[in-house]
Design an enzyme around this catalytic site. Structure first.
Site, PDB file in Angstrom:
ATOM      1  N   GLU A 277       2.766 -50.145   0.182  1.00 16.94           N
ATOM      2  CA  GLU A 277       1.547 -50.144  -0.637  1.00 16.94           C
ATOM      3  C   GLU A 277       1.348 -51.487  -1.327  1.00 16.94           C
ATOM      4  O   GLU A 277       2.292 -52.047  -1.896  1.00 16.94           O
ATOM      5  CB  GLU A 277       1.664 -49.020  -1.675  1.00 16.94           C
ATOM      6  CG  GLU A 277       0.423 -48.198  -1.805  1.00 16.94           C
ATOM      7  CD  GLU A 277       0.053 -47.443  -0.524  1.00 16.94           C
ATOM      8  OE1 GLU A 277      -0.837 -47.937   0.212  1.00 16.94           O
ATOM      9  OE2 GLU A 277       0.643 -46.383  -0.261  1.00 16.94           O
TER      10      GLU A 277
ATOM     11  N   THR B  84       0.998 -54.233  -0.039  1.00 17.37           N
ATOM     12  CA  THR B  84       1.677 -55.302   0.698  1.00 17.37           C
ATOM     13  C   THR B  84       0.714 -56.003   1.656  1.00 17.37           C
ATOM     14  O   THR B  84       0.984 -57.119   2.091  1.00 17.37           O
ATOM     15  CB  THR B  84       2.857 -54.736   1.508  1.00 17.37           C
ATOM     16  OG1 THR B  84       2.403 -53.564   2.209  1.00 17.37           O
ATOM     17  CG2 THR B  84       4.012 -54.330   0.599  1.00 17.37           C
ATOM     18  N   ASP B  85      -0.411 -55.341   1.971  1.00 19.54           N
ATOM     19  CA  ASP B  85      -1.239 -55.878   3.065  1.00 19.54           C
ATOM     20  C   ASP B  85      -1.976 -57.160   2.696  1.00 19.54           C
ATOM     21  O   ASP B  85      -2.302 -57.957   3.572  1.00 19.54           O
ATOM     22  CB  ASP B  85      -2.187 -54.820   3.660  1.00 19.54           C
ATOM     23  CG  ASP B  85      -3.255 -54.301   2.711  1.00 19.54           C
ATOM     24  OD1 ASP B  85      -3.176 -54.577   1.496  1.00 19.54           O
ATOM     25  OD2 ASP B  85      -4.177 -53.610   3.198  1.00 19.54           O
TER      26      ASP B  85
ATOM     27  N   GLY C 130     -13.329 -40.851  -2.220  1.00 18.29           N
ATOM     28  CA  GLY C 130     -12.715 -41.132  -3.517  1.00 18.29           C
ATOM     29  C   GLY C 130     -11.312 -40.578  -3.649  1.00 18.29           C
ATOM     30  O   GLY C 130     -10.780 -40.477  -4.751  1.00 18.29           O
ATOM     31  N   ALA C 131     -10.689 -40.209  -2.528  1.00 17.48           N
ATOM     32  CA  ALA C 131      -9.350 -39.620  -2.562  1.00 17.48           C
ATOM     33  C   ALA C 131      -8.290 -40.598  -2.080  1.00 17.48           C
ATOM     34  O   ALA C 131      -7.132 -40.233  -1.888  1.00 17.48           O
ATOM     35  CB  ALA C 131      -9.304 -38.346  -1.717  1.00 17.48           C
ATOM     36  N   GLY C 132      -8.674 -41.861  -1.841  1.00 14.39           N
ATOM     37  CA  GLY C 132      -7.708 -42.849  -1.359  1.00 14.39           C
ATOM     38  C   GLY C 132      -7.339 -42.642   0.095  1.00 14.39           C
ATOM     39  O   GLY C 132      -6.266 -43.051   0.540  1.00 14.39           O
ATOM     40  N   LEU C 133      -8.215 -42.002   0.865  1.00 12.44           N
ATOM     41  CA  LEU C 133      -7.930 -41.746   2.284  1.00 12.44           C
ATOM     42  C   LEU C 133      -8.807 -42.605   3.189  1.00 12.44           C
ATOM     43  O   LEU C 133      -8.934 -42.348   4.381  1.00 12.44           O
ATOM     44  CB  LEU C 133      -8.120 -40.249   2.603  1.00 12.44           C
ATOM     45  CG  LEU C 133      -7.209 -39.311   1.800  1.00 12.44           C
ATOM     46  CD1 LEU C 133      -7.564 -37.848   2.079  1.00 12.44           C
ATOM     47  CD2 LEU C 133      -5.728 -39.560   2.114  1.00 12.44           C
TER      48      LEU C 133
ATOM     49  N   SER D 141     -14.300 -45.047   3.466  1.00  7.22           N
ATOM     50  CA  SER D 141     -15.209 -46.173   3.737  1.00  7.22           C
ATOM     51  C   SER D 141     -14.784 -46.929   4.989  1.00  7.22           C
ATOM     52  O   SER D 141     -15.625 -47.286   5.823  1.00  7.22           O
ATOM     53  CB  SER D 141     -15.289 -47.110   2.534  1.00  7.22           C
ATOM     54  OG  SER D 141     -14.021 -47.613   2.203  1.00  7.22           O
TER      55      SER D 141
ATOM     56  N   ASP E  42      -6.495 -50.453   6.149  1.00  9.95           N
ATOM     57  CA  ASP E  42      -7.255 -49.227   6.411  1.00  9.95           C
ATOM     58  C   ASP E  42      -8.012 -49.308   7.736  1.00  9.95           C
ATOM     59  O   ASP E  42      -8.002 -48.364   8.535  1.00  9.95           O
ATOM     60  CB  ASP E  42      -8.231 -48.961   5.264  1.00  9.95           C
ATOM     61  CG  ASP E  42      -7.536 -48.969   3.904  1.00  9.95           C
ATOM     62  OD1 ASP E  42      -6.307 -48.801   3.877  1.00  9.95           O
ATOM     63  OD2 ASP E  42      -8.235 -49.166   2.890  1.00  9.95           O
TER      64      ASP E  42
HETATM   65  C1  GLA Z   1      -6.443 -49.797  -0.505  1.00 17.48           C
HETATM   66  C2  GLA Z   1      -6.863 -51.033   0.269  1.00 17.48           C
HETATM   67  C3  GLA Z   1      -5.790 -51.434   1.274  1.00 17.48           C
HETATM   68  C4  GLA Z   1      -4.417 -51.515   0.619  1.00 17.48           C
HETATM   69  C5  GLA Z   1      -4.131 -50.277  -0.224  1.00 17.48           C
HETATM   70  C6  GLA Z   1      -2.853 -50.384  -1.000  1.00 17.48           C
HETATM   71  O1  GLA Z   1      -6.385 -48.705   0.364  1.00 17.48           O
HETATM   72  O2  GLA Z   1      -8.066 -50.790   0.941  1.00 17.48           O
HETATM   73  O3  GLA Z   1      -6.139 -52.640   1.887  1.00 17.48           O
HETATM   74  O4  GLA Z   1      -4.294 -52.680  -0.149  1.00 17.48           O
HETATM   75  O5  GLA Z   1      -5.179 -49.999  -1.117  1.00 17.48           O
HETATM   76  O6  GLA Z   1      -1.756 -50.400  -0.148  1.00 17.48           O
END
Ligand code: GLA
Length: 386
Positions: free
Chosen positions: A40, A42-43, A128-131, A134, A178
């Site tokens: 997380e 790290t990208d 909006g759930a971090g999945l 978008s 993502d």
């Molecule tokens: C979001 C961003 C990703 C990544 C994560 C954290 O999902 O879109 O690029 O940075 O947060 O790992």
């Protein structure tokens, strides 16, 4: 409660298009949401990530525009949005349609032709759930544009185009995980991505063979400050890399990080450096056929690092992680950008109900909105549906 996957989404986008326009779409394409197993923040530090594509997906039916401008409709939105795909530039299309118009812009910027289109969008990726709902939309638009133009554009190039829409059109300063997960996902596989050069290795992840399940628990926590905090974390990481004299935190050594003078910057850098090591260790363990239960402590350590060093968790998330572990999960961590979103818990197949109930009880006891749990099943990446 559950987030059911609507396997009829392709049919709905296609039939909705046909009903509205009185003609069949030229094609129907999809791209999935994602869960990140580990790696997380790290990208954008040239590091390593290990996401997989979900069965939940954005589906897009598309055909040549009846009029002179493009029109996009979404099953989730009341009003259509109209724009010119041939001329649209950043700043012109705000809101949800910006992901669509932005990908048209980025595709054009990459030198490919973009015709005016009628578009019908449907998605069962929770927003909006971090999945990465978008990135799913951007990636679906990307594969659709390539298909409609009849050009061969590889998945990594399409992911870069989709990311450009996110960064430069929508204006969210994310990394590239993502969109790469949405494009490269495969059933039963994790996407091991080296973000320095975008090389991808697909890693088998067969949990049912080990009587395991990766439970995804949507905390449904409001995450109001996510945007600004994300940018702040990026700046902290850049400051750390500059202080260490390395191109990116990917290149930093832990001993050097520990000598950084600023406490906050030191902790941010420590998260990134140790998280990269954890990603590589998970890949190593899975690669030599280790029982996946063995990755549990690495998931736990990742969570602790996000909570204490990177400071991106919130009470809803920490409570879910602790309740899942106490109910028998082998490991649990927040997944995604933070400040809300989802937790993943590696559970024995027989313990899924107990873990779900434990998290629900912990939330009910605090008077919080009930969480939503569903199985995280590694699934296919973006493709044409019909
Ligand atoms: C979001 C961003 C990703 C990544 C994560 C954290 O999902 O879109 O690029 O940075 O947060 O790992």
């Amino acid at each position: 409660m559950t987030h059911g996957t609507r396997h009829d989404t392709g049919i709905r986008a296609g039939t909705a298009f046909a009903a509205r326009h009185d003609r069949s779409p030229a094609g129907v394409w999809f791209a999935p949401g994602r869960v990140n197993l580990i790696g997380e923040h790290t990208d954008y530090n040239d590091g390593f990530v290990l996401p997989f594509a979900l069965p939940q997906r954005a589906v897009l039916a598309a055909g040549p525009a009846a009029g002179r401008r493009s029109t996009v409709r979404s099953t989730q939105e009341a009003e259509p949005v109209t724009f010119s795909a041939a001329t649209v530039v950043p700043g012109e299309v705000p809101g949800w349609a910006g992901y669509v118009a932005g990908t048209c812009w980025a595709f054009r910027e990459a030198g490919y032709p973009v015709p005016e289109l009628d578009l019908e969008l449907d998605s069962d990726v929770p927003v909006g759930a971090g999945l990465s709902s978008s990135a799913a939309v951007e990636s679906a638009v990307g594969v659709a544009l390539a298909g409609l133009a009849g050009v061969e554009v590889g998945p990594t190039e399409l992911a870069r185009i989709a990311r450009r829409a996110e960064n430069e059109f929508v204006g969210a300063p994310t990394g590239g995980m993502d969109q790469m997960a949405a494009m490269h996902g495969r059933a039963g596989r994790l996407v091991f991505l080296d973000t320095r050069d975008d090389t991808v290795e697909l890693v088998p992840f067969d949990l049912p063979a080990h009587d395991l399940e990766l439970l995804v628990i949507d905390s449904r926590a409001p995450h109001a400050h996510a945007g600004g905090e994300y940018g702040q974390r990026r700046r902290d990481c850049e400051e750390a890399a500059a202080a260490l004299g390395v191109p990116a935190l990917r290149d930093a050594l832990l001993d050097d990080v520990e000598r950084l003078a600023d406490d906050r910057v030191r902790r941010r850098a420590r998260h990134v450096v140790t998280e990269n090591d954890r990603v590589r260790e998970v890949v190593r363990l899975l690669g030599v056929g280790t029982d996946p239960r063995e990755i549990g402590p690495l998931l736990d350590a990742s969570h602790t690092s996000m909570r204490d060093d990177f400071e991106i968790t919130v009470p809803h998330i920490d409570v879910a992680v602790e309740a899942a572990r106490a109910a028998g999960a082998y490991g649990a961590r927040m997944t995604g950008g933070g400040f809300g979103g989802c937790v993943i818990a590696l559970c024995g197949a027989r313990d899924v109900a107990a873990v779900t109930e434990a998290v629900e009880a912990a939330y009910a006891g605090r008077g919080w909105t009930a969480p939503v749990a569903f199985p995280g099943t590694p699934s296919a990446g973006a493709a044409r549906l019909g």
